[in-house]
Design a protein around this motif. Sequence first.
Motif, PDB file in Angstrom:
ATOM      1  N   ASN A   1       3.661 -16.240  31.941  1.00  0.00           N
ATOM      2  CA  ASN A   1       4.936 -16.869  31.604  1.00  0.00           C
ATOM      3  C   ASN A   1       6.110 -16.316  32.395  1.00  0.00           C
ATOM      4  O   ASN A   1       7.140 -16.970  32.513  1.00  0.00           O
ATOM      5  CB  ASN A   1       5.203 -16.775  30.103  1.00  0.00           C
ATOM      6  N   GLN A   2       5.949 -15.145  32.973  1.00  0.00           N
ATOM      7  CA  GLN A   2       7.002 -14.582  33.809  1.00  0.00           C
ATOM      8  C   GLN A   2       7.176 -15.424  35.074  1.00  0.00           C
ATOM      9  O   GLN A   2       8.263 -15.523  35.612  1.00  0.00           O
ATOM     10  CB  GLN A   2       6.659 -13.142  34.170  1.00  0.00           C
ATOM     11  N   GLN A   3       6.097 -16.041  35.533  1.00  0.00           N
ATOM     12  CA  GLN A   3       6.130 -16.781  36.784  1.00  0.00           C
ATOM     13  C   GLN A   3       6.048 -18.293  36.597  1.00  0.00           C
ATOM     14  O   GLN A   3       5.996 -19.024  37.565  1.00  0.00           O
ATOM     15  CB  GLN A   3       4.983 -16.315  37.673  1.00  0.00           C
ATOM     16  N   GLU A   4       6.026 -18.786  35.380  1.00  0.00           N
ATOM     17  CA  GLU A   4       5.924 -20.221  35.119  1.00  0.00           C
ATOM     18  C   GLU A   4       7.190 -20.723  34.434  1.00  0.00           C
ATOM     19  O   GLU A   4       7.830 -19.988  33.697  1.00  0.00           O
ATOM     20  CB  GLU A   4       4.713 -20.516  34.213  1.00  0.00           C
TER      21      GLU A   4
ATOM     22  N   TYR B   1      -1.975 -10.793  25.063  1.00  0.00           N
ATOM     23  CA  TYR B   1      -0.523 -10.608  25.103  1.00  0.00           C
ATOM     24  C   TYR B   1      -0.059 -10.275  26.529  1.00  0.00           C
ATOM     25  O   TYR B   1       0.882 -10.877  27.045  1.00  0.00           O
ATOM     26  CB  TYR B   1      -0.111  -9.504  24.136  1.00  0.00           C
ATOM     27  N   LEU B   2      -0.732  -9.318  27.163  1.00  0.00           N
ATOM     28  CA  LEU B   2      -0.353  -8.935  28.527  1.00  0.00           C
ATOM     29  C   LEU B   2      -0.512 -10.100  29.500  1.00  0.00           C
ATOM     30  O   LEU B   2       0.364 -10.345  30.332  1.00  0.00           O
ATOM     31  CB  LEU B   2      -1.195  -7.752  29.001  1.00  0.00           C
ATOM     32  N   MET B   3      -1.619 -10.820  29.370  1.00  0.00           N
ATOM     33  CA  MET B   3      -1.851 -11.956  30.258  1.00  0.00           C
ATOM     34  C   MET B   3      -0.795 -13.037  30.035  1.00  0.00           C
ATOM     35  O   MET B   3      -0.326 -13.654  30.986  1.00  0.00           O
ATOM     36  CB  MET B   3      -3.256 -12.526  30.044  1.00  0.00           C
ATOM     37  N   GLU B   4      -0.426 -13.266  28.797  1.00  0.00           N
ATOM     38  CA  GLU B   4       0.603 -14.266  28.511  1.00  0.00           C
ATOM     39  C   GLU B   4       1.937 -13.870  29.131  1.00  0.00           C
ATOM     40  O   GLU B   4       2.642 -14.704  29.698  1.00  0.00           O
ATOM     41  CB  GLU B   4       0.748 -14.460  27.004  1.00  0.00           C
ATOM     42  N   ARG B   5       2.270 -12.605  29.044  1.00  0.00           N
ATOM     43  CA  ARG B   5       3.523 -12.129  29.646  1.00  0.00           C
ATOM     44  C   ARG B   5       3.518 -12.331  31.161  1.00  0.00           C
ATOM     45  O   ARG B   5       4.502 -12.766  31.737  1.00  0.00           O
ATOM     46  CB  ARG B   5       3.756 -10.650  29.309  1.00  0.00           C
TER      47      ARG B   5
END
Length: 180
Positions: free
Chosen positions: A64-67, A57-61
Amino acid sequence: EAIERARAMLVRMVALMGMDIEVEARHAGQELYHEIDQGAGGILIGRHGMTLAALSYLMERVVNQQEDARVKVFVDVAGYLERKRRALVEQAREAAEEVRRSGQEREFDPMSPYERKVIHSTLHEDKDVRTFSRGEGMDRRVVIVPASQPPDPSTGSGPERRGGRGPDDGRGGRGPDDGR
């Protein structure tokens, strides 16, 4: 670029937990997979995969914050998610057979989005049963019913209700359930 950035971030996060790990990163379409070497074992998997879920979850956030695109991120240790997926496929098939024999619905215990997705996907093509999710948050669970049983309007809404058998949004037992 996003793959390397995410891999480096994961290594730093786990280092803060006091562990030195090796991470193999790969992508398939809009999914990013990080496989952590076996040395981290149970600590990073956590109870019922909850630590892996939180890391995913943390890695996805972060990714996706920068993509511009929405990327699903999976973190795994020593093939835990694949072993979990295989066990869930078997449980889904056995439960579907039970529903076919008895004509009664079968409700699973609460599951993560990843686990629900595996069940829904496994039974998607089964003409004798249909699946949907019931409950909210951490209490959300999969229900298998005979295909002939009319839909229950009290089950709420969600993507898995398209035709009673569509996909859920799941991942490897992650923490926050995004209301699904």
